[in-house]
Design a protein around this motif. Structure first.
Motif, short mmCIF file in Angstrom:
data_model
loop_
_atom_site.label_atom_id
_atom_site.label_comp_id
_atom_site.label_asym_id
_atom_site.label_seq_id
_atom_site.Cartn_x
_atom_site.Cartn_y
_atom_site.Cartn_z
N HIS A 171 0.83 -1.24 0.01
CA HIS A 171 0.16 -0.06 -0.06
C HIS A 171 0.96 1.25 0.09
O HIS A 171 0.41 2.31 -0.51
CB HIS A 171 -0.96 0.05 1.16
N SER A 172 2.03 1.27 0.54
CA SER A 172 2.82 2.39 0.37
C SER A 172 3.17 2.43 -1.13
O SER A 172 3.24 3.68 -1.65
CB SER A 172 4.38 1.94 0.99
N ARG A 173 3.54 1.48 -2.06
CA ARG A 173 3.87 1.53 -3.45
C ARG A 173 2.58 2.15 -4.03
O ARG A 173 2.49 2.89 -4.92
CB ARG A 173 4.29 0.47 -3.99
N VAL A 174 1.25 1.63 -3.70
CA VAL A 174 -0.05 2.12 -4.37
C VAL A 174 -0.06 3.45 -4.18
O VAL A 174 -0.45 4.32 -5.15
CB VAL A 174 -1.18 1.36 -3.72
N GLU A 175 0.15 4.10 -2.86
CA GLU A 175 -0.22 5.52 -2.61
C GLU A 175 0.95 6.39 -3.42
O GLU A 175 0.57 7.13 -3.98
CB GLU A 175 0.19 5.85 -1.16
N ILE A 190 -9.19 -6.57 3.31
CA ILE A 190 -9.64 -6.93 2.14
C ILE A 190 -10.76 -6.24 1.59
O ILE A 190 -10.60 -5.78 0.24
CB ILE A 190 -10.17 -8.69 2.32
N ASN A 191 -11.66 -5.86 2.30
CA ASN A 191 -12.73 -4.88 1.94
C ASN A 191 -12.41 -3.62 1.30
O ASN A 191 -12.81 -3.09 0.45
CB ASN A 191 -13.79 -4.83 3.01
N ARG A 192 -11.38 -2.98 2.30
CA ARG A 192 -10.92 -1.74 1.62
C ARG A 192 -9.99 -1.74 0.59
O ARG A 192 -10.08 -0.59 -0.11
CB ARG A 192 -10.09 -1.20 2.92
N ASN A 193 -9.39 -3.04 0.39
CA ASN A 193 -8.40 -3.01 -0.88
C ASN A 193 -9.55 -3.27 -2.02
O ASN A 193 -9.42 -2.64 -2.99
CB ASN A 193 -7.60 -4.55 -0.77
N ILE A 194 -10.54 -3.76 -1.91
CA ILE A 194 -11.60 -3.93 -2.89
C ILE A 194 -12.22 -2.57 -3.40
O ILE A 194 -12.46 -2.20 -4.43
CB ILE A 194 -12.88 -4.98 -2.56
N ARG A 243 -4.92 16.27 -10.70
CA ARG A 243 -6.15 15.77 -10.42
C ARG A 243 -6.12 14.76 -9.38
O ARG A 243 -5.46 13.82 -9.82
CB ARG A 243 -7.11 15.95 -11.63
N ARG A 244 -6.89 15.01 -8.36
CA ARG A 244 -7.20 13.81 -7.53
C ARG A 244 -8.51 13.48 -6.96
O ARG A 244 -9.45 14.45 -7.36
CB ARG A 244 -6.17 14.21 -6.16
N GLY A 245 -8.70 12.34 -6.57
CA GLY A 245 -10.18 12.08 -6.11
C GLY A 245 -10.18 10.88 -4.96
O GLY A 245 -9.21 10.85 -4.17
N GLU A 246 -11.13 10.26 -4.80
CA GLU A 246 -11.52 9.49 -3.49
C GLU A 246 -10.53 8.32 -3.51
O GLU A 246 -10.06 7.86 -2.39
CB GLU A 246 -12.81 9.02 -3.58
N ALA A 247 -10.10 7.87 -4.78
CA ALA A 247 -9.26 6.95 -4.93
C ALA A 247 -7.82 7.33 -4.24
O ALA A 247 -7.39 6.32 -3.34
CB ALA A 247 -8.68 6.52 -6.22
N HIS A 248 -7.26 8.60 -4.14
CA HIS A 248 -5.97 9.04 -3.57
C HIS A 248 -6.23 9.03 -2.13
O HIS A 248 -5.36 8.73 -1.36
CB HIS A 248 -5.78 10.31 -4.18
N ARG A 249 -7.57 9.57 -1.64
CA ARG A 249 -7.69 9.68 -0.22
C ARG A 249 -7.64 8.40 0.41
O ARG A 249 -7.06 8.12 1.46
CB ARG A 249 -9.05 10.57 0.16
N LEU A 250 -8.33 7.55 -0.05
CA LEU A 250 -8.54 6.27 0.44
C LEU A 250 -7.31 5.46 0.37
O LEU A 250 -6.87 4.64 1.39
CB LEU A 250 -9.65 5.18 -0.31
N ALA A 251 -6.45 5.62 -0.64
CA ALA A 251 -5.10 5.10 -0.55
C ALA A 251 -4.06 5.55 0.42
O ALA A 251 -3.52 5.01 1.23
CB ALA A 251 -4.40 5.33 -2.05
N GLY A 252 -4.32 6.73 0.74
CA GLY A 252 -3.47 7.44 1.90
C GLY A 252 -4.00 7.04 3.39
O GLY A 252 -3.40 6.86 4.13
N GLU A 253 -5.30 6.85 3.36
CA GLU A 253 -5.87 6.46 4.59
C GLU A 253 -5.56 4.98 4.84
O GLU A 253 -5.01 4.73 6.03
CB GLU A 253 -7.48 6.46 4.47
N ILE A 254 -5.36 4.13 4.13
CA ILE A 254 -5.12 3.01 4.24
C ILE A 254 -3.56 2.67 4.50
O ILE A 254 -3.21 1.91 5.58
CB ILE A 254 -5.23 1.79 3.00
#
Length: 313
Positions: free
Chosen positions: A243-247, A296-300, A260-271
């Motif tokens: 998840h470090s790499r994902v962010e 698992i659910n947050r990754n989905i 441009r950023r969205g919910e994907a970026h916020r959620l990746a940072g939170e995880i």
């Protein structure tokens, strides 16, 4: 980059990683199934593998009971299982072919040769005397493709979306493997020779048995096994590392596309933040299974947000 190109690269990375993960899991299940009788254990390794792969519902819809032969064919070759090794390789090659010009020669050759050899091996791959060799071949081909991508692909959005798919799939696999074994880590089954063998098998499935010794310098302990696979940044397959790499990758994609950023970026940072500042004692106290189910659910959820923001434009 066009969203359809990004989508194909993203899923190509996910499918290649999924095929390799299945092969790793099946290698460990074969080993553990052979040890179970001598250790006196009653753990159904094949059912555990089905659960870890997220393939149990589909399997039970087709088969009345879990048998090693049926599970092996379902996970390796069955056309009705969209996540079988054969179907993953087929899907990865199809996605790669759709964006052939975005791949390097080495990547395409690794992918296409794997697809051709898979079709040649399929008729006999699940036979008992051929299966170990086949699984090792799949694992080696996955490493070859990932190595070709790492060594030859420009660090542009093509690389980023490919790598993003690999990291999300890897995080999902680690969480599911650990969750499938959570009772041997924190439950009633966490004592004795059988449990110890289960911890070894779990670490082998992510190529981390030697890494455990390098980091902890002690015999296997369930809490430390969980710590390694969840919170240690040194391990390439830990949840934190993935998840470090994902962010990081999502940040680079945003920077290369006008910020441009969205919910994907916020959620990746939170995880990532939750894992970065997490403590294994608190995770174990709150319940390992509950933590991993949420992971698992947050990754989905993150995968869905990435798809909505970037891949369905």
């Amino acid at each position: 980059m066009l969203s359809r190109t990004a989508d194909s690269l993203y899923w190509m990375g996910r499918y290649v990683e999924r095929a390799g993960n299945l092969a790793r899991g099946m290698q460990v299940a074969l080993r553990m199934a052979g040890l179970a009788s001598s250790l006196g254990g009653g753990v159904d390794e094949w059912r555990t593998l089905l659960v870890a792969a997220g393939a149990e519902p589909g399997f039970l819809a087709k088969h009345k009971e879990v048998t090693p032969e049926a599970v092996i064919r379902w996970l390796a070759l069955d056309a009705d299982n969209p996540s079988s090794i054969a179907n993953c390789i087929e899907a990865a090659r199809g996605n790669g072919r759709a964006v052939r010009t975005a791949l390097t020669v080495d990547m395409w050759e690794a992918l296409n040769d794997t697809w051709r050899e898979m079709r040649a091996q399929a008729p006999t791959a699940a036979e008992p005397d051929r299966l170990p060799q086949f699984l090792e071949w799949v694992r080696a081909r996955t490493l070859l493709f990932n190595g070709a991508a790492a060594d030859t692909m420009l660090r542009n959005d093509g690389w980023r979306f490919t790598h993003l798919g690999v990291m999300l799939e890897r995080a999902d696999n680690t969480a599911r493997l650990l969750d499938a074994k959570h009772e041997t880590i924190s439950g009633e089954g966490s004592e004795g020779a059988v449990a110890y063998a289960q911890w070894q098998a779990l670490l082998r499935s992510v190529s981390a048995l030697r890494s455990y010794q390098w980091i902890y310098h002690t015999r296997l302990q369930p809490k430390l096994v969980a710590d390694l696979l969840i919170l240690r940044p040194e391990l390439p397959r830990s949840l934190l590392s993935c998840h470090s790499r994902v962010e990081q990758v999502l940040d680079r994609i945003a920077e290369s596309n006008g910020g441009r950023r969205g919910e994907a970026h916020r959620l990746a940072g939170e995880i990532h933040a939750r894992l970065r500042y997490g403590r294994i004692e608190e995770i174990m106290e709150g319940g390992l299974h509950a933590f991993l189910t949420q992971a698992i659910n947050r990754n989905i959820d993150l995968g869905r947000e990435i798809t909505a923001f970037y891949l369905h434009g």
